[in-house]
Design a protein around this motif. Structure first.
Motif, PDB file in Angstrom:
ATOM      1  N   GLY A 132      39.036  42.085  43.442  1.00 44.20           N
ATOM      2  CA  GLY A 132      38.284  41.454  42.497  1.00 44.20           C
ATOM      3  C   GLY A 132      36.846  42.160  42.132  1.00 44.20           C
ATOM      4  O   GLY A 132      36.266  41.892  41.210  1.00 44.20           O
ATOM      5  N   PRO A 156      41.707  44.899  41.077  1.00 45.85           N
ATOM      6  CA  PRO A 156      42.350  43.842  41.681  1.00 45.85           C
ATOM      7  C   PRO A 156      42.753  44.611  43.093  1.00 45.85           C
ATOM      8  O   PRO A 156      43.524  43.819  43.755  1.00 45.85           O
ATOM      9  CB  PRO A 156      43.562  43.524  40.713  1.00 45.85           C
ATOM     10  N   GLY A 174      52.146  40.188  42.182  1.00 45.82           N
ATOM     11  CA  GLY A 174      50.843  39.869  41.561  1.00 45.82           C
ATOM     12  C   GLY A 174      50.501  40.956  40.184  1.00 45.82           C
ATOM     13  O   GLY A 174      49.602  40.416  39.671  1.00 45.82           O
ATOM     14  N   ASP A 175      51.108  42.062  40.083  1.00 49.39           N
ATOM     15  CA  ASP A 175      50.813  42.924  39.359  1.00 49.39           C
ATOM     16  C   ASP A 175      51.568  42.693  37.946  1.00 49.39           C
ATOM     17  O   ASP A 175      52.600  43.920  37.662  1.00 49.39           O
ATOM     18  CB  ASP A 175      50.811  44.271  39.917  1.00 49.39           C
ATOM     19  N   LYS A 216      50.665  43.371  34.998  1.00 44.89           N
ATOM     20  CA  LYS A 216      50.793  44.672  33.870  1.00 44.89           C
ATOM     21  C   LYS A 216      51.954  45.376  34.239  1.00 44.89           C
ATOM     22  O   LYS A 216      52.359  46.083  33.240  1.00 44.89           O
ATOM     23  CB  LYS A 216      49.365  45.234  34.181  1.00 44.89           C
ATOM     24  N   ARG A 267      55.081  37.060  38.232  1.00 45.03           N
ATOM     25  CA  ARG A 267      53.939  36.058  38.072  1.00 45.03           C
ATOM     26  C   ARG A 267      52.455  36.669  38.741  1.00 45.03           C
ATOM     27  O   ARG A 267      52.474  37.439  39.648  1.00 45.03           O
ATOM     28  CB  ARG A 267      54.019  34.791  38.848  1.00 45.03           C
ATOM     29  N   ALA A 268      51.545  36.268  38.349  1.00 48.85           N
ATOM     30  CA  ALA A 268      49.992  36.898  38.691  1.00 48.85           C
ATOM     31  C   ALA A 268      49.805  36.170  40.050  1.00 48.85           C
ATOM     32  O   ALA A 268      50.194  34.832  40.260  1.00 48.85           O
ATOM     33  CB  ALA A 268      49.119  36.424  37.748  1.00 48.85           C
ATOM     34  N   ASN A 269      49.092  36.455  40.881  1.00 58.26           N
ATOM     35  CA  ASN A 269      48.595  35.913  42.031  1.00 58.26           C
ATOM     36  C   ASN A 269      47.448  35.092  41.604  1.00 58.26           C
ATOM     37  O   ASN A 269      46.616  35.195  40.405  1.00 58.26           O
ATOM     38  CB  ASN A 269      47.748  36.950  42.987  1.00 58.26           C
ATOM     39  N   GLU A 270      47.146  33.819  42.385  1.00 59.40           N
ATOM     40  CA  GLU A 270      46.064  32.868  41.592  1.00 59.40           C
ATOM     41  C   GLU A 270      44.768  33.561  41.616  1.00 59.40           C
ATOM     42  O   GLU A 270      43.815  33.239  40.781  1.00 59.40           O
ATOM     43  CB  GLU A 270      45.900  31.579  42.768  1.00 59.40           C
ATOM     44  N   ASP A 271      44.450  34.361  42.442  1.00 59.40           N
ATOM     45  CA  ASP A 271      42.999  35.148  42.432  1.00 59.40           C
ATOM     46  C   ASP A 271      43.000  36.174  41.767  1.00 59.40           C
ATOM     47  O   ASP A 271      42.017  36.887  41.773  1.00 59.40           O
ATOM     48  CB  ASP A 271      42.649  35.310  43.846  1.00 59.40           C
ATOM     49  N   ARG A 272      43.994  36.598  40.841  1.00 59.68           N
ATOM     50  CA  ARG A 272      44.250  37.620  40.076  1.00 59.68           C
ATOM     51  C   ARG A 272      44.203  38.985  40.887  1.00 59.68           C
ATOM     52  O   ARG A 272      43.841  40.051  40.169  1.00 59.68           O
ATOM     53  CB  ARG A 272      43.080  37.677  39.027  1.00 59.68           C
ATOM     54  N   SER A 273      44.127  39.147  42.262  1.00 60.11           N
ATOM     55  CA  SER A 273      44.252  40.233  42.848  1.00 60.11           C
ATOM     56  C   SER A 273      45.805  40.702  42.825  1.00 60.11           C
ATOM     57  O   SER A 273      46.679  39.979  42.210  1.00 60.11           O
ATOM     58  CB  SER A 273      44.136  40.020  44.354  1.00 60.11           C
TER      59      SER A 273
END
Length: 224
Positions: free
Chosen positions: A18, A60, A171-172, A174, A179-185
């Motif tokens: 982040g 991230p 989490g990636d 892109k 799906r994304a990780n909750e903290d966008r990492s």
């Protein structure tokens, strides 16, 4: 701010996911500026503090980041990076079914507008050769921990190549994660760097613990 190493010439941090290393269009305060203020306060320095950015990690991504505290150290670090004299090891948590070890070669072409790199099996116009090796450290029920060594340094190289091989990083989104990780990492971590100190000429080996989330900790525990 987790300091892994510091002397008069260098300061090496364990970056949190982040954080941005250097200023960008978001306008968020980058780690380099936070570090300048930290050093100014720590040592009571008047005026400006020099902090040179030797390399960057994607926002991230977590792990080892090297900063120079002198222009001399920065110039030498930049030369070492150009000459591939700084060895970097990454950890990646992936889905899919990676083999015990692998050697990936792709040709990456960056889309500047979308800030994404596409991996091709063969060379295409505007592409750059990308090469990495990995081995599987351990696995859980749904994920695998890979240790990755780069032979080249390209934009989003690990993210693009692992995705193209069929095992995207957790989490990636892109690069193909469900799906994304909750903290966008994303679960990509600059685990270790080995290099000759640019001024003292002694060998440094710096290792960064991964973030303290449950999956990192579980896989690290299994790997011990």
């Amino acid at each position: 701010m987790e300091i892994l190493y510091e002397d008069n010439h260098l300061i090496i941090l364990n970056k949190c996911p982040g954080e941005i290393v250097q200023g960008d269009k978001t306008g968020d305060v980058p780690l380099s500026e936070k570090l300048k203020q930290f050093l100014k306060d720590k040592y009571g320095k008047p005026g400006n503090v020099f902090v040179g950015v030797a390399h960057r990690l994607d926002r991230p991504v977590s792990g080892v980041v090297i900063f120079a505290k002198t222009s001399k150290a920065l110039a030498r670090l930049n030369e070492m990076l150009r000459n591939r004299e700084i060895e970097k090891t990454y950890w990646a948590v992936v889905s899919g079914d990676p083999p015990p070890e692998g050697h990936l070669i792709h040709y990456l072409r960056k889309n500047q507008e979308k800030n994404i790199s596409r991996a091709y099996e063969k060379e295409v116009q505007g592409s750059l050769r990308a090469e990495l090796k990995f081995h599987r450290v351990t696995s859980s029920d749904h994920y695998h921990l890979l240790e990755v060594n780069l032979m080249t340094g390209r934009h989003h190289q690990i993210r693009a190549q692992l995705s193209a091989a069929g095992f995207p990083i957790k989490g990636d989104v892109k690069y193909g994660a469900r799906r994304a990780n909750e903290d966008r990492s994303i679960h990509l971590h600059s685990r270790k760097t080995v290099f000759l100190h640019p001024v003292k000429r002694e060998m440094l080996e710096i290792t960064a613990p991964p973030p303290a989330d449950a999956l990192w900790q579980a896989l690290q525990g299994i790997s011990k």
